[in-house]
Design an enzyme around this catalytic site. Structure first.
Site, PDB file in Angstrom:
ATOM      1  N   CYS A  91       0.819  -1.226   0.000  1.00 41.24           N
ATOM      2  CA  CYS A  91       0.000   0.000   0.000  1.00 41.24           C
ATOM      3  C   CYS A  91       0.848   1.270   0.000  1.00 41.24           C
ATOM      4  CB  CYS A  91      -0.938   0.007   1.203  1.00 41.24           C
ATOM      5  SG  CYS A  91      -2.079  -1.385   1.181  1.00 41.24           S
ATOM      6  N   HIS A 129      -3.306   7.333   1.879  1.00 42.11           N
ATOM      7  CA  HIS A 129      -3.682   6.021   1.357  1.00 42.11           C
ATOM      8  C   HIS A 129      -5.085   5.709   1.868  1.00 42.11           C
ATOM      9  CE1 HIS A 129      -4.023   1.887   0.492  1.00 42.11           C
ATOM     10  NE2 HIS A 129      -3.797   1.472   1.717  1.00 42.11           N
ATOM     11  N   ASN A 178     -10.018  -0.121  -0.761  1.00 36.49           N
ATOM     12  CA  ASN A 178      -8.562  -0.041  -0.647  1.00 36.49           C
ATOM     13  C   ASN A 178      -7.951  -0.608  -1.930  1.00 36.49           C
ATOM     14  OD1 ASN A 178      -5.854  -0.333  -0.062  1.00 36.49           O
ATOM     15  ND2 ASN A 178      -6.175  -1.250   1.957  1.00 36.49           N
TER      16      ASN A 178
HETATM   17  N1  ACO Z   1     -18.907  -8.485   7.844  1.00 36.72           N
HETATM   18  C1  ACO Z   1     -19.510  -8.705   8.996  1.00 36.72           C
HETATM   19  N2  ACO Z   1     -18.837  -9.063  10.109  1.00 36.72           N
HETATM   20  C2  ACO Z   1     -17.511  -9.187  10.026  1.00 36.72           C
HETATM   21  C3  ACO Z   1     -16.811  -8.965   8.819  1.00 36.72           C
HETATM   22  C4  ACO Z   1     -17.568  -8.612   7.700  1.00 36.72           C
HETATM   23  N3  ACO Z   1     -16.998  -8.371   6.504  1.00 36.72           N
HETATM   24  N4  ACO Z   1     -15.502  -9.162   9.044  1.00 36.72           N
HETATM   25  C5  ACO Z   1     -15.369  -9.495  10.339  1.00 36.72           C
HETATM   26  N5  ACO Z   1     -16.581  -9.507  10.928  1.00 36.72           N
HETATM   27  C6  ACO Z   1     -16.895  -9.788  12.320  1.00 36.72           C
HETATM   28  C7  ACO Z   1     -15.839 -10.610  13.007  1.00 36.72           C
HETATM   29  O1  ACO Z   1     -16.022 -11.972  12.758  1.00 36.72           O
HETATM   30  C8  ACO Z   1     -16.058 -10.266  14.459  1.00 36.72           C
HETATM   31  O2  ACO Z   1     -17.151 -11.008  14.932  1.00 36.72           O
HETATM   32  P1  ACO Z   1     -17.127 -11.597  16.434  1.00 36.72           P
HETATM   33  O3  ACO Z   1     -17.056 -10.386  17.307  1.00 36.72           O
HETATM   34  O4  ACO Z   1     -18.405 -12.329  16.499  1.00 36.72           O
HETATM   35  O5  ACO Z   1     -15.902 -12.441  16.505  1.00 36.72           O
HETATM   36  C9  ACO Z   1     -16.504  -8.794  14.393  1.00 36.72           C
HETATM   37  O6  ACO Z   1     -16.939  -8.568  13.038  1.00 36.72           O
HETATM   38  C10 ACO Z   1     -15.405  -7.824  14.755  1.00 36.72           C
HETATM   39  O7  ACO Z   1     -14.241  -8.165  14.016  1.00 36.72           O
HETATM   40  P2  ACO Z   1     -12.932  -7.326  14.138  1.00 36.72           P
HETATM   41  O8  ACO Z   1     -11.885  -7.901  13.236  1.00 36.72           O
HETATM   42  O9  ACO Z   1     -12.574  -7.097  15.555  1.00 36.72           O
HETATM   43  O10 ACO Z   1     -13.453  -5.960  13.525  1.00 36.72           O
HETATM   44  P3  ACO Z   1     -12.772  -4.555  13.557  1.00 36.72           P
HETATM   45  O11 ACO Z   1     -13.638  -3.586  14.228  1.00 36.72           O
HETATM   46  O12 ACO Z   1     -11.338  -4.642  13.980  1.00 36.72           O
HETATM   47  O13 ACO Z   1     -12.791  -4.173  12.009  1.00 36.72           O
HETATM   48  C11 ACO Z   1     -11.283  -4.119  10.145  1.00 36.72           C
HETATM   49  C12 ACO Z   1     -12.121  -4.998  11.075  1.00 36.72           C
HETATM   50  C13 ACO Z   1     -12.204  -3.217   9.362  1.00 36.72           C
HETATM   51  C14 ACO Z   1     -10.504  -5.023   9.186  1.00 36.72           C
HETATM   52  C15 ACO Z   1     -10.306  -3.270  10.988  1.00 36.72           C
HETATM   53  O14 ACO Z   1      -9.593  -4.084  11.878  1.00 36.72           O
HETATM   54  C16 ACO Z   1      -9.365  -2.499  10.169  1.00 36.72           C
HETATM   55  O15 ACO Z   1      -9.737  -1.553   9.519  1.00 36.72           O
HETATM   56  N6  ACO Z   1      -8.064  -2.831  10.213  1.00 36.72           N
HETATM   57  C17 ACO Z   1      -7.085  -2.163   9.424  1.00 36.72           C
HETATM   58  C18 ACO Z   1      -6.771  -3.062   8.326  1.00 36.72           C
HETATM   59  C19 ACO Z   1      -6.689  -2.363   7.001  1.00 36.72           C
HETATM   60  O16 ACO Z   1      -7.300  -1.399   6.687  1.00 36.72           O
HETATM   61  N7  ACO Z   1      -5.872  -2.985   6.200  1.00 36.72           N
HETATM   62  C20 ACO Z   1      -5.736  -2.555   4.875  1.00 36.72           C
HETATM   63  C21 ACO Z   1      -4.420  -2.947   4.375  1.00 36.72           C
HETATM   64  S1  ACO Z   1      -3.157  -2.181   5.286  1.00 36.72           S
HETATM   65  C22 ACO Z   1      -3.345  -0.702   4.910  1.00 36.72           C
HETATM   66  O17 ACO Z   1      -3.671  -0.408   3.791  1.00 36.72           O
HETATM   67  C23 ACO Z   1      -3.118   0.246   5.992  1.00 36.72           C
END
Ligand code: ACO
Length: 306
Positions: A96, A233, A263
């Site tokens: 990224c 980004h 993304n």
């Molecule tokens: N739809 C519905 N529910 C979902 C999904 C989905 N697509 N994905 C995960 N869940 C559920 C999980 O199973 C979990 O359920 P549970 O509580 O019953 O176990 C719940 O949602 C919470 O999951 P988390 O992973 O804790 O969710 P979080 O609030 O952390 O959000 C996310 C996830 C959006 C990926 C977040 O962690 C994030 O934005 N991380 C940064 C990663 C990123 O942006 N990476 C991009 C590449 S790196 C970069 O470009 C910077």
């Protein structure tokens, strides 16, 4: 592909995706489209916008983690598609952060006298390396490409000069397992699929981004008040808002396109530039900060005058 379309693919909802990421839709490359075909289209648009032709370019750098082939470089495929057999072309792979690395590389080639006009492209087809059964990753990414042209010109070494004013690049491979592709030519002999521990990535993102932006401000004696635009980004709305808030950058100075594109990794910054320069927000002479963080981890910031 809208969030509603993704509801038919995995167990997710528009509400969950919008609330957690700000993403409302993403584009998916069609049959026959490749990273180099998207990159060629972006390159032609950038050349038209600059009033130039491929004959005016002596270097092409393509930032991508989703090349057409393991080799040759996608930049060389784009060079060929543009009908160029002069000059040289290569890829930069920093996931990224690829576009920030590529702009920095282009600037160094220009400053070193190795190139006069550089086409810098960010192009990706992440849809091809997603596990479409994994709802924790497949909802986040999209395909696309954007491009800019950098040209050598004399400056005075002041922050009023146009072009790249300062660049700050970082990487730390100890975070490899938090965001990676589980295949490759020398490990599995396969292409592999993207794997991510989203919560872990989130934990580091804001701190790493704000560190390099602060370094860019300090190196140039500028502050968030001097900045016209932050073009981050586009990974996640919460990371963008959190970073801007920590740096006291007003929300109206932040270009956000994650809702439109998802993304798109190395393509996200040039796509955001295309939107904000295209609608007249970013103007000649504006002070613009580019920043990114991604797999590796890699991260970086470039401060430039448009
Ligand atoms: N739809 C519905 N529910 C979902 C999904 C989905 N697509 N994905 C995960 N869940 C559920 C999980 O199973 C979990 O359920 P549970 O509580 O019953 O176990 C719940 O949602 C919470 O999951 P988390 O992973 O804790 O969710 P979080 O609030 O952390 O959000 C996310 C996830 C959006 C990926 C977040 O962690 C994030 O934005 N991380 C940064 C990663 C990123 O942006 N990476 C991009 C590449 S790196 C970069 O470009 C910077």
């Amino acid at each position: 592909m809208t969030n509603r379309d993704i509801e038919d693919v995995v167990d997710t909802s528009d509400e969950w995706i919008v609330q957690r990421t700000g993403i409302r839709q993403r584009y998916v490359a069609g049959e026959g489209e490749t990273t180099s075909s998207l990159g060629e289209a972006a390159a032609r648009a950038a050349l038209d916008n600059a009033g130039l032709t491929p004959a005016d370019i002596d270097l092409i750098i393509c930032a991508t983690s989703t090349p057409d082939n393991t080799f040759p470089a996608t930049a060389v495929n784009i060079q060929n598609r543009l009908g160029m057999s002069h000059g040289f072309a290569f890829d930069v792979q920093a996931v990224c952060t690829g576009f920030v690395y590529a702009v920095t590389t282009a600037d160094a080639y220009i400053r070193g006298g190795l190139a006069k006009r550089v086409l810098v492209i960010g192009a990706e087809t992440f849809s091809r390396i997603l596990d479409w059964n994994d709802r924790t990753t497949c909802v986040l990414f999209g395909d696309g490409a954007g491009a800019i042209v950098l040209e050598a010109s004399e400056g005075e070494g002041k922050t009023s000069d146009r072009g790249v004013l300062t660049a700050h690049l970082r990487s730390d491979g100890s975070h490899k397992d938090k965001l990676f592709v589980d295949g490759g030519p020398s490990s599995t002999g396969t292409v592999g699929k993207l794997r991510m521990e989203g919560r872990e990535v989130f934990k580091y993102a804001v701190g790493m981004i704000t560190d390099v932006i602060t370094a860019a401000f300090e190196a140039t004696g500028t502050t968030s008040d001097d900045l016209d635009w932050l073009v981050p980004h586009q990974a996640n709305r919460r990371i963008i808002d959190g970073s801007a808030k920590k740096l006291n950058i007003a929300p109206e100075k932040v270009v956000v396109t994650v809702d439109l594109h998802g993304n798109t990794s190395a393509a996200s910054i040039p796509l955001a530039l295309a939107v904000a320069a295209g609608d007249g927000r970013i103007k000649k002479g504006d002070l613009v900060m580019l920043e990114a963080m991604g797999g590796g981890f890699t991260w970086g910031a470039v401060l430039l005058r448009w």
